[in-house]
Structure formats: C-alpha cells, structure tokens
Design an enzyme around this catalytic site. Structure first.
Site, PDB file in Angstrom:
ATOM      1  N   THR A  28       5.621   6.091  -5.346  1.00 50.59           N
ATOM      2  CA  THR A  28       6.802   6.928  -5.636  1.00 50.59           C
ATOM      3  C   THR A  28       7.934   6.729  -4.633  1.00 50.59           C
ATOM      4  OG1 THR A  28       5.954   8.803  -4.386  1.00 50.59           O
ATOM      5  CG2 THR A  28       5.324   8.666  -6.724  1.00 50.59           C
ATOM      6  N   ASP A  52       0.944   7.696  -5.540  1.00 52.01           N
ATOM      7  CA  ASP A  52       1.067   7.596  -4.084  1.00 52.01           C
ATOM      8  C   ASP A  52       2.401   8.190  -3.645  1.00 52.01           C
ATOM      9  OD1 ASP A  52       0.155   6.284  -1.450  1.00 52.01           O
ATOM     10  OD2 ASP A  52       2.231   5.607  -1.674  1.00 52.01           O
ATOM     11  N   TYR A  57       9.276  10.167   1.783  1.00 55.11           N
ATOM     12  CA  TYR A  57      10.064   9.701   0.640  1.00 55.11           C
ATOM     13  C   TYR A  57      11.041  10.770   0.145  1.00 55.11           C
ATOM     14  CZ  TYR A  57       6.371   6.114   0.488  1.00 55.11           C
ATOM     15  OH  TYR A  57       5.472   5.120   0.808  1.00 55.11           O
ATOM     16  N   LYS A  86       1.327  11.544   2.425  1.00 53.46           N
ATOM     17  CA  LYS A  86       1.175  11.011   3.787  1.00 53.46           C
ATOM     18  C   LYS A  86       1.874  11.886   4.829  1.00 53.46           C
ATOM     19  CE  LYS A  86       1.671   6.385   1.772  1.00 53.46           C
ATOM     20  NZ  LYS A  86       2.805   6.524   0.839  1.00 53.46           N
ATOM     21  N   HIS A 119       0.794   8.193   7.864  1.00 51.99           N
ATOM     22  CA  HIS A 119       1.702   7.192   7.279  1.00 51.99           C
ATOM     23  C   HIS A 119       1.823   5.943   8.141  1.00 51.99           C
ATOM     24  CE1 HIS A 119       5.384   6.851   4.421  1.00 51.99           C
ATOM     25  NE2 HIS A 119       5.006   5.662   4.798  1.00 51.99           N
TER      26      HIS A 119
HETATM   27  N1  LIG Z   1       2.697   2.742   3.595  1.00 52.08           N
HETATM   28  C1  LIG Z   1       3.891   2.195   3.661  1.00 52.08           C
HETATM   29  O1  LIG Z   1       4.482   2.052   4.733  1.00 52.08           O
HETATM   30  C2  LIG Z   1       4.546   1.745   2.398  1.00 52.08           C
HETATM   31  C3  LIG Z   1       5.639   0.879   2.442  1.00 52.08           C
HETATM   32  C4  LIG Z   1       6.211   0.480   1.239  1.00 52.08           C
HETATM   33  C5  LIG Z   1       5.701   0.919   0.034  1.00 52.08           C
HETATM   34  N2  LIG Z   1       4.644   1.785   0.027  1.00 52.08           N
HETATM   35  C6  LIG Z   1       4.095   2.309  -1.240  1.00 52.08           C
HETATM   36  O2  LIG Z   1       3.864   1.241  -2.104  1.00 52.08           O
HETATM   37  C7  LIG Z   1       4.533   1.481  -3.353  1.00 52.08           C
HETATM   38  C8  LIG Z   1       4.834   0.178  -3.997  1.00 52.08           C
HETATM   39  O3  LIG Z   1       6.052  -0.320  -3.443  1.00 52.08           O
HETATM   40  P1  LIG Z   1       6.485  -1.778  -3.619  1.00 52.08           P
HETATM   41  O4  LIG Z   1       7.848  -1.968  -3.186  1.00 52.08           O
HETATM   42  O5  LIG Z   1       5.436  -2.523  -2.934  1.00 52.08           O
HETATM   43  O6  LIG Z   1       6.375  -1.912  -5.222  1.00 52.08           O
HETATM   44  P2  LIG Z   1       6.382  -3.221  -6.056  1.00 52.08           P
HETATM   45  O7  LIG Z   1       6.100  -2.801  -7.465  1.00 52.08           O
HETATM   46  O8  LIG Z   1       5.562  -4.301  -5.431  1.00 52.08           O
HETATM   47  O9  LIG Z   1       7.886  -3.697  -5.926  1.00 52.08           O
HETATM   48  C9  LIG Z   1       8.897  -2.918  -6.456  1.00 52.08           C
HETATM   49  C10 LIG Z   1      10.027  -3.855  -6.807  1.00 52.08           C
HETATM   50  O10 LIG Z   1       9.527  -4.795  -7.736  1.00 52.08           O
HETATM   51  C11 LIG Z   1      10.276  -4.757  -8.926  1.00 52.08           C
HETATM   52  N3  LIG Z   1       9.306  -4.813 -10.043  1.00 52.08           N
HETATM   53  C12 LIG Z   1       8.371  -3.913 -10.390  1.00 52.08           C
HETATM   54  N4  LIG Z   1       7.648  -4.362 -11.424  1.00 52.08           N
HETATM   55  C13 LIG Z   1       8.142  -5.577 -11.742  1.00 52.08           C
HETATM   56  C14 LIG Z   1       7.819  -6.524 -12.710  1.00 52.08           C
HETATM   57  N5  LIG Z   1       6.813  -6.323 -13.571  1.00 52.08           N
HETATM   58  N6  LIG Z   1       8.543  -7.666 -12.756  1.00 52.08           N
HETATM   59  C15 LIG Z   1       9.553  -7.889 -11.913  1.00 52.08           C
HETATM   60  N7  LIG Z   1       9.915  -7.009 -10.950  1.00 52.08           N
HETATM   61  C16 LIG Z   1       9.212  -5.867 -10.871  1.00 52.08           C
HETATM   62  C17 LIG Z   1      11.044  -3.475  -8.911  1.00 52.08           C
HETATM   63  O11 LIG Z   1      12.262  -3.757  -9.519  1.00 52.08           O
HETATM   64  P3  LIG Z   1      13.189  -2.641 -10.214  1.00 52.08           P
HETATM   65  O12 LIG Z   1      13.781  -1.897  -9.077  1.00 52.08           O
HETATM   66  O13 LIG Z   1      14.148  -3.460 -10.992  1.00 52.08           O
HETATM   67  O14 LIG Z   1      12.277  -1.810 -11.068  1.00 52.08           O
HETATM   68  C18 LIG Z   1      11.192  -3.191  -7.425  1.00 52.08           C
HETATM   69  O15 LIG Z   1      12.346  -3.843  -6.914  1.00 52.08           O
HETATM   70  C19 LIG Z   1       5.715   2.351  -2.964  1.00 52.08           C
HETATM   71  O16 LIG Z   1       6.274   3.061  -4.038  1.00 52.08           O
HETATM   72  C20 LIG Z   1       5.037   3.261  -1.980  1.00 52.08           C
HETATM   73  O17 LIG Z   1       4.294   4.249  -2.653  1.00 52.08           O
HETATM   74  C21 LIG Z   1       4.053   2.168   1.175  1.00 52.08           C
END
Ligand SMILES: NC(=O)c1ccc[n+]([C@@H]2O[C@H](COP(=O)([O-])OP(=O)(O)OC[C@H]3O[C@@H](n4cnc5c(N)ncnc54)[C@H](OP(=O)(O)O)[C@@H]3O)[C@@H](O)[C@H]2O)c1
Length: 318
Positions: A28, A52, A57, A86, A119
């Site tokens: 999220t 998550d 956030y 977190k 976190h």
């Molecule tokens: N613990 C930590 O420090 C930490 C850090 C970062 C993230 N997180 C968690 O991890 C989650 C996942 O984050 P993430 O950034 O890793 O997510 P992700 O799904 O790997 O990447 C999101 C990005 O990918 C694009 N996307 C999503 N699905 C797609 C697809 N099927 N084809 C092409 N592009 C696609 C999205 O574009 P659009 O914007 O165009 O939809 C967005 O820009 C977060 O929401 C959060 O809960 C945790």
C-alpha cells in the site's frame, strides 16, 4: 520450492504457527489517498488477501476504509485477509511501541494484526516527526535504544494477543542473526528488497533454515525503466509463455519459496498481477542465472526510505 501450477493462492506457514501468509501480497505504498482507496479495493476484488501497510505510508485510514468496504461488498470476513503494518523508526523506544501499534490498529479499523514489522533497524530521534533532521539536513538517529530493546516490546504485543506474528524489515543477515539468536519469540517474517538483480541468496538460505518467511519487495524493480520489466531474459520468457514481464517476475519470486509484494494501482493491473502461474523449470532457471546486480532502495543502510515522499506530519492527523 513451490511446485503447484497455480501460484495465486499459495500460502506459506508462519513459525510459530498456526497462521499462514498468502505468498502474493498487495503493498500500500501509494502516496495519493484517493488512489490508495481504489487500488486497495481493486486488489481485494482481484483476489489479493495479503495487505502490507505502514504508519510511514500515512494512509492507514484509507487502506482500512477500503478494506472494511471491500470485505462487506465481497461477503468476506476479517479472518479471510492477512494484514501487516510496520513500526516506524521514530517509535523504537520500548515505551512508544504499544502506543504506535494501537494507533495503527485504530487507523486501520482493526482489532488485531496478523503481522507487525519493525520497518527498519534504524532508530530515529523519538517523537511524532517521522523524519527528524539537524539544521544541516542530517538524520537524527537515537543511540539510546537497541534493536533488541525494541524487539522485546514487539514480543510483548504477541504476549498480549494483539498481533499474531512479528518480524523485521530492511535487515541484512548481519542485523538479523543477533536478533534471531536473542529473541524469545523468533521473527516470523523479514521483508526486504529482492528480485533477480538482488536475489539475496545467503539471507534466503538463512531464512529457509530457520523457518522465517522471506517477503520480497520491489519484485518488479519498483517498475523503473530501464530495469527488470524490460530485461531481455524476462521479456523473452514472457513472450515465449504468453505472460507479461510482471507476471513472470512475480511467479519467479513465489516459485523460489518467497512471499512477494506488488502495488498495482488499477483494476486491470490488479487482475494482471494476481494472475500468476508456475513458470516452466527452464525459464525459472534462466532467470535465476541472471548476473546483473542492483540494489534500488538505500533504506537498508540508512533507515531513510528511497521511495516515500517526504512525510507530511499532518496527513494522518498527527
Ligand atoms: N520495507 C520497505 O522498506 C519497503 C520499501 C518499498 C516497498 N515496500 C512495500 O512493497 C510494496 C511493493 O512496492 P514495489 O514498489 O516494490 O511494487 P512493485 O509492484 O514491484 O512496483 C510498483 C511499480 O511497478 C509498476 N507496475 C506494477 N505492476 C506492473 C505490471 N504488471 N507491469 C508493469 N509495471 C507494473 C507500477 O506502475 P504504475 O505506477 O504505473 O502502476 C509501479 O511503478 C510497497 O507497496 C510496500 O508495501 C516496502
């Protein structure tokens, strides 16, 4: 390694049991409050059952609202979903842990959490400012609290039956090992950046040996371009098996036995990212042999997130 062909409903047992975490999770980390609500509802409707969240956030109220409405609309119960949030860096002092936990629970509109994570292992100066800095812009860390002190306060939350499991995020093997060894209640989950450019093999092997669920964030390389979604190996496999690069990357993560978080923001993307099925073994192996190495998020070495806009301390009525 997961061997079932349909990976959508894969669930990984948590230690200590009896809970299981759905391997495919919805993250999220969405700065826009209105998009947070629609994306969370769309993810639930598409089939995601693992959500998550994080106090950092600044959108737990929106996620909670979307979940309550989505559960009611879909005839689902609270027990049908798995919710994580977190503890932020500015709440590491033991006396701040339970109040921070209860505040998150209140914003989410829940009576218990399935999982509560620290976190990052970095304690910031305690207080309501999530991003404390000195006049030169340097982060103000808190040297008067250890990660183990914070962990003991997390254990008390499990003792009081307020959350079912606890874990850590943004840890290295060096940080995880001493906590694992000293903990009375062992970490059930660690959440770290991982994808084919950052397989974290040693950390994953430690988790597998100790029964800790390895939960990967940035499985699509945060969607950055150029990047994993355009990697020639991933693109060629996607074309060959009739899947999208995103689906290939999510399947690879689940097949190697990890849980994974993704953040689709539209209904179409939610359906795409939930429709994950098993890769042929040769495709799985080909991805595992990719040699490019890249860490995208520096949070693991500073506690400062690489992908969150600067905190607006009024956004949740703080
Ligand atoms: N613990 C930590 O420090 C930490 C850090 C970062 C993230 N997180 C968690 O991890 C989650 C996942 O984050 P993430 O950034 O890793 O997510 P992700 O799904 O790997 O990447 C999101 C990005 O990918 C694009 N996307 C999503 N699905 C797609 C697809 N099927 N084809 C092409 N592009 C696609 C999205 O574009 P659009 O914007 O165009 O939809 C967005 O820009 C977060 O929401 C959060 O809960 C945790």
């Amino acid at each position: 390694m997961n061997t079932s062909s349909d990976l959508r409903m894969t669930r990984i047992p948590l230690t200590p049991g009896p809970s299981k975490i759905p391997a495919l999770g919805f993250g999220t980390l969405i700065p826009d409050p209105a998009v947070t609500i629609t994306a969370t509802r769309d993810a639930l409707a598409a089939g995601f059952r693992h959500f998550d969240c994080a106090e950092r956030y600044l959108n737990e109220r929106e996620v909670g609202k979307a979940l309550q409405e989505g559960l009611a609309a879909g005839g689902l119960a609270r027990e049908d979903i798995f919710v994580t949030t977190k503890l932020w860096n500015s709440n590491h002092r033991p006396e701040r842990v339970e109040p921070a936990f209860l505040a998150s629970l209140d914003r989410l509109g829940l009576t218990y959490l399935d999982l509560y994570l620290i976190h990052t292992p970095f304690a910031f100066q305690p207080g309501d400012n999530q991003d404390p800095r000195d006049k030169d812009g340097n982060v103000l860390y808190d040297d008067d609290v250890s990660l183990l002190d914070t962990w003991k306060a997390m254990e008390a939350l499990v003792d009081h039956a307020k959350c079912r499991a606890i874990g850590l995020s943004d840890v290295t093997l060096e940080t995880l090992k001493p906590i694992y060894e000293s903990a009375r209640i062992k970490p059930a989950v660690i959440q770290v950046e991982s994808h084919p450019y950052l397989p974290e093999t040693e950390l994953l092997e430690f988790c597998n040996a100790k029964g800790i669920v390895f939960l990967a964030f940035a499985p699509l390389g945060h969607g950055m371009k150029p990047g994993l979604l355009e990697d020639p190996v991933i693109s060629a496999i996607a074309a060959r098996i009739g899947k999208t690069p995103g689906q290939v990357l999510l399947a690879w993560a689940i097949q190697r036995g990890t849980a994974v978080l993704t953040t689709p923001k539209t209904a179409a993307r939610a359906q795409e990212n939930f429709d994950v099925s098993r890769l042929p073994q040769d495709a799985f192996d080909e991805i595992s042999r990719i040699q490019t190495r890249q860490r995208l998020n520096p949070v693991v070495s500073t506690g400062v997130p690489g992908f969150i806009p600067q905190a607006n301390s009024t956004a949740q009525g703080k």
